[in-house]
Design a protein around this motif. Sequence first.
Motif, mmCIF file in Angstrom:
data_model
loop_
_atom_site.group_PDB
_atom_site.id
_atom_site.type_symbol
_atom_site.label_atom_id
_atom_site.label_comp_id
_atom_site.label_asym_id
_atom_site.label_seq_id
_atom_site.Cartn_x
_atom_site.Cartn_y
_atom_site.Cartn_z
ATOM 1 N N THR A 161 21.606 69.590 67.026
ATOM 2 C CA THR A 161 22.459 68.796 66.132
ATOM 3 C C THR A 161 23.185 69.716 65.165
ATOM 4 O OG1 THR A 161 20.931 66.932 66.265
ATOM 5 C CG2 THR A 161 22.439 66.948 64.400
ATOM 6 N N VAL A 162 24.485 69.461 64.955
ATOM 7 C CA VAL A 162 25.247 70.237 63.977
ATOM 8 C C VAL A 162 24.943 69.658 62.608
ATOM 9 C CG1 VAL A 162 27.537 70.963 63.210
ATOM 10 C CG2 VAL A 162 27.059 70.721 65.653
ATOM 11 N N ILE A 163 24.476 70.516 61.702
ATOM 12 C CA ILE A 163 24.016 70.079 60.383
ATOM 13 C C ILE A 163 24.717 70.887 59.291
ATOM 14 C CG2 ILE A 163 21.999 70.000 58.847
ATOM 15 C CD1 ILE A 163 20.285 69.649 61.327
ATOM 16 N N TRP A 164 25.093 70.184 58.222
ATOM 17 C CA TRP A 164 25.637 70.855 57.045
ATOM 18 C C TRP A 164 24.620 70.862 55.915
ATOM 19 C CZ3 TRP A 164 28.704 68.265 60.429
ATOM 20 C CH2 TRP A 164 29.785 68.985 60.933
ATOM 21 N N ASN A 165 23.952 69.743 55.719
ATOM 22 C CA ASN A 165 22.893 69.655 54.705
ATOM 23 C C ASN A 165 21.964 68.501 55.079
ATOM 24 O OD1 ASN A 165 24.122 67.255 53.792
ATOM 25 N ND2 ASN A 165 25.226 68.289 52.165
ATOM 26 N N ASP A 166 21.052 68.133 54.206
ATOM 27 C CA ASP A 166 20.088 67.074 54.514
ATOM 28 C C ASP A 166 20.730 65.708 54.703
ATOM 29 O OD1 ASP A 166 17.998 68.849 54.450
ATOM 30 O OD2 ASP A 166 17.473 68.430 52.365
ATOM 31 N N GLU A 167 21.964 65.539 54.247
ATOM 32 C CA GLU A 167 22.623 64.241 54.313
ATOM 33 C C GLU A 167 23.756 64.177 55.329
ATOM 34 O OE1 GLU A 167 23.926 63.558 50.334
ATOM 35 O OE2 GLU A 167 21.893 63.540 49.533
ATOM 36 N N LEU A 168 24.171 65.311 55.851
ATOM 37 C CA LEU A 168 25.369 65.333 56.693
ATOM 38 C C LEU A 168 25.130 66.090 57.991
ATOM 39 C CD1 LEU A 168 28.321 64.432 56.687
ATOM 40 C CD2 LEU A 168 28.893 66.583 55.609
ATOM 41 N N ASP A 169 25.294 65.361 59.104
ATOM 42 C CA ASP A 169 25.161 65.973 60.420
ATOM 43 C C ASP A 169 26.003 65.180 61.416
ATOM 44 O OD1 ASP A 169 23.702 63.693 61.327
ATOM 45 O OD2 ASP A 169 21.840 64.586 60.631
ATOM 46 N N ASN B 111 36.313 68.677 54.171
ATOM 47 C CA ASN B 111 37.669 69.175 53.933
ATOM 48 C C ASN B 111 37.646 70.458 53.100
ATOM 49 O OD1 ASN B 111 39.643 67.277 55.174
ATOM 50 N ND2 ASN B 111 38.460 65.817 53.969
ATOM 51 N N ASP B 112 36.512 70.737 52.474
ATOM 52 C CA ASP B 112 36.310 71.989 51.746
ATOM 53 C C ASP B 112 35.869 73.034 52.774
ATOM 54 O OD1 ASP B 112 35.329 74.175 50.324
ATOM 55 O OD2 ASP B 112 34.107 72.966 48.973
ATOM 56 N N LEU B 113 36.735 73.986 53.091
ATOM 57 C CA LEU B 113 36.470 74.965 54.136
ATOM 58 C C LEU B 113 35.171 75.727 53.911
ATOM 59 C CD1 LEU B 113 37.318 76.338 56.742
ATOM 60 C CD2 LEU B 113 38.690 77.927 55.370
ATOM 61 N N ASP B 114 34.886 76.105 52.684
ATOM 62 C CA ASP B 114 33.641 76.836 52.401
ATOM 63 C C ASP B 114 32.420 76.004 52.794
ATOM 64 O OD1 ASP B 114 34.874 79.151 51.462
ATOM 65 O OD2 ASP B 114 34.946 78.401 49.401
ATOM 66 N N PHE B 115 32.455 74.711 52.482
ATOM 67 C CA PHE B 115 31.344 73.833 52.854
ATOM 68 C C PHE B 115 31.312 73.638 54.369
ATOM 69 C CE2 PHE B 115 29.408 69.647 53.585
ATOM 70 C CZ PHE B 115 28.157 69.902 53.059
ATOM 71 N N PHE B 116 32.458 73.424 54.999
ATOM 72 C CA PHE B 116 32.536 73.229 56.447
ATOM 73 C C PHE B 116 31.898 74.401 57.187
ATOM 74 C CE2 PHE B 116 34.465 73.409 60.635
ATOM 75 C CZ PHE B 116 34.400 72.082 61.040
ATOM 76 N N LEU B 117 32.130 75.596 56.688
ATOM 77 C CA LEU B 117 31.626 76.798 57.348
ATOM 78 C C LEU B 117 30.120 77.008 57.184
ATOM 79 C CD1 LEU B 117 34.560 79.245 56.552
ATOM 80 C CD2 LEU B 117 34.046 78.109 58.733
ATOM 81 N N THR B 118 29.453 76.139 56.424
ATOM 82 C CA THR B 118 28.000 76.236 56.291
ATOM 83 C C THR B 118 27.283 75.560 57.458
ATOM 84 O OG1 THR B 118 27.731 74.207 54.971
ATOM 85 C CG2 THR B 118 28.151 76.286 53.760
ATOM 86 N N ALA B 119 28.022 75.001 58.396
ATOM 87 C CA ALA B 119 27.432 74.306 59.546
ATOM 88 C C ALA B 119 26.506 75.230 60.321
ATOM 89 C CB ALA B 119 28.531 73.788 60.460
ATOM 90 N N HIS B 120 25.425 74.631 60.801
ATOM 91 C CA HIS B 120 24.510 75.349 61.680
ATOM 92 C C HIS B 120 23.907 74.338 62.660
ATOM 93 C CE1 HIS B 120 21.988 73.922 58.348
ATOM 94 N NE2 HIS B 120 20.987 73.909 59.213
ATOM 95 N N VAL B 121 23.296 74.832 63.706
ATOM 96 C CA VAL B 121 22.704 73.961 64.717
ATOM 97 C C VAL B 121 21.192 73.976 64.570
ATOM 98 C CG1 VAL B 121 22.430 73.555 67.190
ATOM 99 C CG2 VAL B 121 24.615 74.394 66.297
ATOM 100 N N GLU B 122 20.642 72.770 64.558
ATOM 101 C CA GLU B 122 19.193 72.609 64.451
ATOM 102 C C GLU B 122 18.763 71.574 65.486
ATOM 103 O OE1 GLU B 122 16.668 71.261 60.744
ATOM 104 O OE2 GLU B 122 18.013 72.916 60.190
ATOM 105 N N ASP B 123 17.964 71.982 66.438
ATOM 106 C CA ASP B 123 17.512 71.094 67.519
ATOM 107 C C ASP B 123 18.684 70.417 68.233
ATOM 108 O OD1 ASP B 123 14.776 71.641 67.048
ATOM 109 O OD2 ASP B 123 14.746 70.173 65.421
#
Length: 56
Positions: free
Chosen positions: A36-44, A22-34
């Motif tokens: 899978t959409v990933i935000w950090n080591d705990e959230l995908d 819900n924090d837009l700045d954090f949401f926008l850190t999404a990237h794709v790895e293999d």
Amino acid sequence: MEKKGIFNFLSELQKPIYQQLNDLDFFLTAHVEDGTVIWNDELDIAPEYLYENSAF
């Protein structure tokens, strides 16, 4: 053949695991790895889930 769709993430934002998105700045850190959409080591989110729940 490439297939494009739209995934409505609104219902996911209600789940405790995705609350920080819900924090837009954090949401926008999404990237794709293999694929899978990933935000950090705990959230995908799995590509299969996105595909099965998208509107085409």
